[in-house]
Scaffold this active site. Structure first.
Site, short mmCIF file in Angstrom:
data_model
loop_
_atom_site.label_atom_id
_atom_site.label_comp_id
_atom_site.label_asym_id
_atom_site.label_seq_id
_atom_site.Cartn_x
_atom_site.Cartn_y
_atom_site.Cartn_z
CB VAL A 172 -0.82 -2.26 -3.89
CG1 VAL A 172 0.12 -3.02 -3.08
CG2 VAL A 172 -0.37 -2.12 -5.49
CE LYS A 231 7.44 5.84 -10.71
NZ LYS A 231 7.27 4.39 -10.37
N GLY A 265 -4.00 2.72 2.99
CA GLY A 265 -3.86 2.89 1.54
C GLY A 265 -4.73 1.69 0.89
N GLY A 305 -5.87 0.74 -2.01
CA GLY A 305 -6.04 0.93 -3.61
C GLY A 305 -5.79 -0.45 -4.40
P1 NAD Z 1 -3.72 3.28 -5.85
O1 NAD Z 1 -3.92 4.81 -6.34
O2 NAD Z 1 -4.55 2.30 -6.53
O3 NAD Z 1 -4.03 3.49 -4.32
C1 NAD Z 1 -3.89 4.19 -3.18
C2 NAD Z 1 -4.83 4.22 -2.30
O4 NAD Z 1 -4.40 5.07 -1.01
C3 NAD Z 1 -5.87 4.91 -2.65
O5 NAD Z 1 -7.05 4.09 -2.10
C4 NAD Z 1 -5.80 6.22 -2.05
O6 NAD Z 1 -7.51 6.84 -1.60
C5 NAD Z 1 -5.33 5.94 -0.80
N1 NAD Z 1 -4.51 7.05 -0.10
C6 NAD Z 1 -3.82 8.43 -0.78
N2 NAD Z 1 -3.39 9.24 0.21
C7 NAD Z 1 -3.58 8.31 1.25
C8 NAD Z 1 -3.16 8.64 2.67
N3 NAD Z 1 -2.60 10.07 3.07
N4 NAD Z 1 -3.74 7.87 3.85
C9 NAD Z 1 -4.38 6.71 3.37
N5 NAD Z 1 -4.92 6.23 2.07
C10 NAD Z 1 -4.49 7.20 1.16
O7 NAD Z 1 -2.33 3.09 -6.01
P2 NAD Z 1 -1.53 1.54 -5.82
O8 NAD Z 1 -1.38 1.15 -7.19
O9 NAD Z 1 -2.17 0.70 -5.07
O10 NAD Z 1 -0.21 1.91 -5.26
C11 NAD Z 1 0.06 2.36 -4.08
C12 NAD Z 1 1.36 2.55 -3.76
O11 NAD Z 1 2.14 1.29 -4.08
C13 NAD Z 1 2.18 3.76 -4.51
O12 NAD Z 1 3.12 4.26 -3.64
C14 NAD Z 1 2.78 3.20 -5.53
O13 NAD Z 1 3.73 3.97 -6.00
C15 NAD Z 1 3.22 1.95 -4.99
N6 NAD Z 1 3.55 0.89 -5.99
C16 NAD Z 1 2.20 0.40 -6.70
C17 NAD Z 1 2.52 -0.70 -7.71
C18 NAD Z 1 1.43 -1.36 -8.46
O14 NAD Z 1 1.63 -2.38 -9.07
N7 NAD Z 1 0.45 -0.77 -8.49
C19 NAD Z 1 3.96 -1.11 -7.89
C20 NAD Z 1 4.89 -0.76 -6.98
C21 NAD Z 1 4.62 0.14 -6.12
#
Ligand code: NAD
Length: 348
Positions: free
Chosen positions: A181, A79, A177, A179
């Site tokens: 995902v 990472k 969250g 985002g």
């Molecule tokens: P992203 O940045 O698109 O979305 C994250 C969301 O969480 C955003 O909408 C943000 O405003 C919100 N957020 C941040 N802090 C917050 C809080 N304290 N309370 C509530 N909401 C909050 O990220 P993502 O790609 O959707 O990933 C989300 C999580 O999943 C991360 O931990 C990431 O490491 C993990 N993840 C993502 C993937 C992927 O394919 N994108 C794969 C494996 C794991």
């Protein structure tokens, strides 16, 4: 000392990268290359200190080893974190300088997007180094839909195991969250008849979920205590700790975020409260599976089949946890370490 860091887990190598001209400050951690090149995303976060960044990258890289081995991928775990605010500090020069560092590792580390690093950034880096995954050419592109898909299947499996329900229809889920995902997960859950509560630091995303999925907005600070069946953490990690676990009303924790447990002890705390926890690195492997399949012989059907196997792996963990009376987090770690030991034995 870096060598006595509490998150240090016999990592193979940790690189500290600095480029004065572009302002790049990055740490790349290779946890294991036993089963193949270390694969894991790069995130850009305005860490409060270098120590916080190091803690994050050491934990995340170990998590990637476990994630890749449990997903049956021919990759090790690594990472990288870029220290900075993506909104203010990200520039073409910084991404280029970072890509040069990746190139220097000659394929021992393969990376892609993560929090703060999007598809456009990944594409920009791919003009400097070939050791990038998740670009639209030669694969399925954005991994988030596949992460969301695996998480959705995992929630269905957990609900079946813990609540003896054949689907999520009528099940109340909190998505924390919204985002890449979380929003897609909410979409799938809503389509399957689940009732949704949501929270996000971005009010526009909460509003979108309210409009599209008739979701109820929940206060961020107290969201863990929401009266729901399933808590799906999909924001940042470490939301499950000694303070939040006693307040949980959900009987299932299953979401996409990495490093959901603040410490290993928190897996035991969940188990003792009778809360079924879907180990994060197993349930959220859909994205890494999709990027691992990218390449000239990419086959969408084969990749989707692979993502579809996540739920089966979780079911095995749930069954073993029940049979042995051990936390699911302990069972998953044990299975992952066993597979790594097997890989080490065959390479000796
Ligand atoms: P992203 O940045 O698109 O979305 C994250 C969301 O969480 C955003 O909408 C943000 O405003 C919100 N957020 C941040 N802090 C917050 C809080 N304290 N309370 C509530 N909401 C909050 O990220 P993502 O790609 O959707 O990933 C989300 C999580 O999943 C991360 O931990 C990431 O490491 C993990 N993840 C993502 C993937 C992927 O394919 N994108 C794969 C494996 C794991």
């Amino acid at each position: 000392s870096v060598f006595e860091h509490c998150q240090f887990d016999n990592h193979e190598a940790v690189y500290f990268c600095r480029d004065e001209a572009s302002g790049l400050c990055a740490i790349i951690a290779l946890h294991s290359t036993l089963r193949g090149p270390a694969m894991g995303g790069t995130r850009m976060v305005p860490y409060a200190s270098d120590e916080e960044a190091l803690t994050d990258v050491l934990r995340l890289s170990r998590g990637m080893t476990f994630k890749n081995v449990m997903a049956g991928l021919p990759f090790g775990g690594g990472k990288a974190v870029i220290i900075g605010d993506p909104a203010k500090d990200k520039s073409a020069a910084l991404l280029q300088a970072y890509a040069v560092e990746i190139e220097r590792l000659q394929g021992r580390f393969v990376t892609g997007e993560d929090v703060g690093i999007g598809m456009a950034d990944v594409q920009a880096m791919s003009s400097v180094t070939a050791h990038i995954r998740g670009v639209p050419d030669g694969g399925a592109g954005d991994p988030s839909p596949f992460t969301a898909s695996g998480v959705y299947d995992g929630i269905v499996a957990a609900v079946r195991h813990r609540l003896d329900r054949g689907s999520v229809e009528g099940i109340h889920v909190l998505v924390q969250g919204l985002g890449a995902v979380g929003m897609r997960l909410a979409e799938r859950l809503f389509a399957a008849g689940a009732r949704l509560s949501v929270t996000d630091t971005n009010p526009n995303r909460v509003e979108e979920a309210r409009e599209r999925f008739a979701a109820e907005a929940v206060d961020i600070a107290s969201c863990c205590a929401a009266d729901v069946d399933v808590y799906a953490p999909c924001a940042l990690g470490a939301t499950l700790d000694a303070a939040t676990i006693p307040t949980l009303k959900a009987s299932v924790v299953a979401g996409g975020a990495n490093n959901q447990l603040a410490t290993a002890e928190d897996g035991r705390r969940l188990h003792e409260r009778g809360i079924l926890y879907a180990p994060d690195y197993v349930i959220n492997a859909g994205g890494v599976i999709s990027t691992a399949h990218a390449g000239p012989s990419f086959d969408m059907g084969r990749m989707l089949d692979h993502v579809g196997r996540i739920a089966g792996t979780l079911e095995d963990i749930f069954r073993l946890s029940k049979a042995e009376g051990l936390p699911t987090s302990v069972i998953a770690d044990r299975l992952a370490r066993k597979r790594l030991a097997d890989a080490a034995a065959t390479t000796r």
